[in-house]
Design an enzyme around this catalytic site. Structure first.
Site, PDB file in Angstrom:
ATOM      1  N   ASP A  27      -5.505   0.020 -49.649  1.00  0.00           N
ATOM      2  CA  ASP A  27      -6.877   0.048 -50.247  1.00  0.00           C
ATOM      3  C   ASP A  27      -7.955   0.812 -49.403  1.00  0.00           C
ATOM      4  O   ASP A  27      -8.881   1.214 -49.763  1.00  0.00           O
ATOM      5  CB  ASP A  27      -7.283  -1.255 -50.624  1.00  0.00           C
ATOM      6  CG  ASP A  27      -7.541  -1.998 -49.405  1.00  0.00           C
ATOM      7  OD1 ASP A  27      -6.876  -1.994 -48.686  1.00  0.00           O
ATOM      8  OD2 ASP A  27      -8.243  -3.312 -49.427  1.00  0.00           O
ATOM      9  N   HIS A 211      -4.365  -9.788 -37.766  1.00  0.00           N
ATOM     10  CA  HIS A 211      -5.373  -9.020 -37.306  1.00  0.00           C
ATOM     11  C   HIS A 211      -6.097  -9.976 -36.209  1.00  0.00           C
ATOM     12  O   HIS A 211      -6.564 -11.071 -36.607  1.00  0.00           O
ATOM     13  CB  HIS A 211      -6.447  -8.640 -38.385  1.00  0.00           C
ATOM     14  CG  HIS A 211      -6.036  -7.733 -39.095  1.00  0.00           C
ATOM     15  ND1 HIS A 211      -4.996  -7.612 -40.091  1.00  0.00           N
ATOM     16  CD2 HIS A 211      -6.835  -6.591 -39.219  1.00  0.00           C
ATOM     17  CE1 HIS A 211      -5.027  -6.677 -40.776  1.00  0.00           C
ATOM     18  NE2 HIS A 211      -6.177  -5.454 -40.445  1.00  0.00           N
ATOM     19  N   GLU A 214      -9.907  -7.774 -32.187  1.00  0.00           N
ATOM     20  CA  GLU A 214     -10.830  -6.488 -32.784  1.00  0.00           C
ATOM     21  C   GLU A 214     -12.345  -7.221 -32.702  1.00  0.00           C
ATOM     22  O   GLU A 214     -13.074  -6.836 -31.616  1.00  0.00           O
ATOM     23  CB  GLU A 214     -10.552  -6.262 -34.263  1.00  0.00           C
ATOM     24  CG  GLU A 214     -11.314  -4.706 -34.424  1.00  0.00           C
ATOM     25  CD  GLU A 214     -10.929  -4.662 -35.931  1.00  0.00           C
ATOM     26  OE1 GLU A 214     -11.058  -3.453 -36.574  1.00  0.00           O
ATOM     27  OE2 GLU A 214     -10.374  -5.284 -36.947  1.00  0.00           O
ATOM     28  N   ASP A 321      -5.067   2.568 -39.447  1.00  0.00           N
ATOM     29  CA  ASP A 321      -5.694   1.612 -40.169  1.00  0.00           C
ATOM     30  C   ASP A 321      -6.273   2.014 -41.409  1.00  0.00           C
ATOM     31  O   ASP A 321      -5.692   1.530 -42.358  1.00  0.00           O
ATOM     32  CB  ASP A 321      -7.094   1.283 -39.139  1.00  0.00           C
ATOM     33  CG  ASP A 321      -7.605  -0.096 -39.597  1.00  0.00           C
ATOM     34  OD1 ASP A 321      -7.173  -0.958 -40.277  1.00  0.00           O
ATOM     35  OD2 ASP A 321      -8.778  -0.440 -39.150  1.00  0.00           O
TER      36      ASP A 321
END
Length: 379
Positions: A27, A211, A214, A321
């Site tokens: 997306d 994830h 970050e 990413d």
């Protein structure tokens, strides 16, 4: 279908090198032209209505829309990914983009729970993406490029659909789903809130990436590994906070010179307990320098800790990413570390092979890709 577009020069020798894309959000990969066409057809309002203006808005969202949540960007792209036809098109064009980037193996990650507003079930959405990917693979094969693409299904940290996503992944293993991911807002949403889903995935042989490291610090990486049995870490840049230089701690906002001198500092780097755990287990970081350098982790590529992490022995791999949002590619990420840190062909090759080693695809297919495409291409 819009014409092929990339943000690289396809005649560039670096672009032609065979690459592996492990951290690549579907997306976040839409072309601006496609987003405009699909939104217009669906009657969805856009903040900008020409490809160049929309791309500028997407790339500079933080400056142009101060105070807004970056999830709004994904809300825009997912709004035009709610039907079978929309998902098929986006997935098909994504493969074309991979081919232009020189990618030979990719894992496209996306959250099926975000694609149900049009009445699709998760199974139907995953099937539509699989169909689009297959069409794209066939398209580029006719043009002489071989690429294999698998799916990784993301569980959203802020949601409660983890078990449903896992069940969907289990049912879709035969159409190319090879793992699950934990994505979304990291701060205040620790990985251990989803431990049950990921522990069940481990028990049932589903591969896992999370994830972490970050928006939150090194402890987030430890949480992902210890409670969710993460086999790879998405981003992981702030693991550097658990590495000191000659006993002096450095966080990701340290002087640029520390990162530029990383190669000569290798013998002085002292991993802490979390970094040591990552080293000992050989866990790969899916590092995204451009995306991380847009204010989330650091303010510029020159400040990114990727070189220091690599010098410390951490297995770092390079990924885009979100191709559309960060206006980049795997080639672009390689070029960024070459320019900022002087990475050599050998370092880029090592990163590529580490990415292939960490891929979730079938072992036989990965070994064929290594022997037939990656090793001959890198020399």
């Amino acid at each position: 279908m819009s014409t092929a577009t990339t943000w690289i020069d396809a005649t560039d020798p670096l672009a032609r090198l065979p690459k592996i894309a492990l951290h690549d959000h579907l997306d976040g990969s839409l072309r601006p032209e496609t987003l405009i066409e699909l939104a217009t057809a669906a009657g969805i309002a856009l903040p900008r209505t020409t490809p160049a203006a929309l791309q500028h808005w997407l790339r500079n969202f933080a400056e142009l829309e101060p105070g807004r949540d970056w999830e709004d960007l994904f809300g825009l792209s997912t709004s035009v990914m709610q039907s079978r036809d929309q998902l098929r098109r986006v997935a098909r064009e994504y493969v074309h983009t991979l081919a232009a980037d020189g990618v030979v193996y990719a894992e496209s990650r996306w959250a099926p729970e975000k694609h149900l507003a049009g009445g699709l079930t998760m199974d139907e959405a995953v099937e539509a993406v699989a169909e689009g990917l297959a069409r794209g693979v066939a398209d580029v094969f006719e043009l002489g490029h071989r690429v294999e693409v698998r799916q990784v299904l993301s569980v959203m940290r802020t949601g409660s659909a983890g078990q449903q996503v896992l069940d969907t992944a289990l049912r879709a293993a035969d159409i190319g789903v090879v793992g699950i991911d934990l994505a979304g807002h990291e701060e205040g949403r620790p990985a251990h809130e989803h431990a049950a889903t990921f522990q069940r995935a481990a028990a049932q042989g589903i591969r896992r990436t999370v994830h972490a490291g970050e928006a939150a610090g090194a402890a987030s990486v430890a949480d992902a590994v210890e409670t969710c049995a993460a086999q790879r870490i998405g981003h992981g840049a702030r693991l550097v906070e658990d590495i000191s230089i000659s006993g002096e701690s450095h966080d990701v906002h340290s002087a640029v010179g520390a990162w530029e001198a990383a190669g000569s500092l290798a013998s002085s780097l002292l991993p802490g307990p979390i970094a040591t755990q990552i080293l000992d287990r050989g866990i790969v970081l899916e590092v995204c320098p451009t995306s991380n350098s847009e204010g989330v982790v650091v303010a510029s590529i020159a400040q990114h800790p990727v070189a220091l992490l690599a010098a410390a022995g951490i297995r770092v791999t390079l990924h885009p990413d979100n191709r559309m949002l960060s206006e980049t590619s795997v080639t672009g990420e390689m070029r960024a570390v070459v320019r900022a840190f002087g990475w050599s062909h050998a370092q880029l090759r090592r990163s590529t092979l580490d990415a292939l080693d960490a891929a979730f695809g079938p072992a036989e297919a990965l070994e064929r890709i290594r022997a037939e495409l990656v090793l001959p291409g890198w020399g």
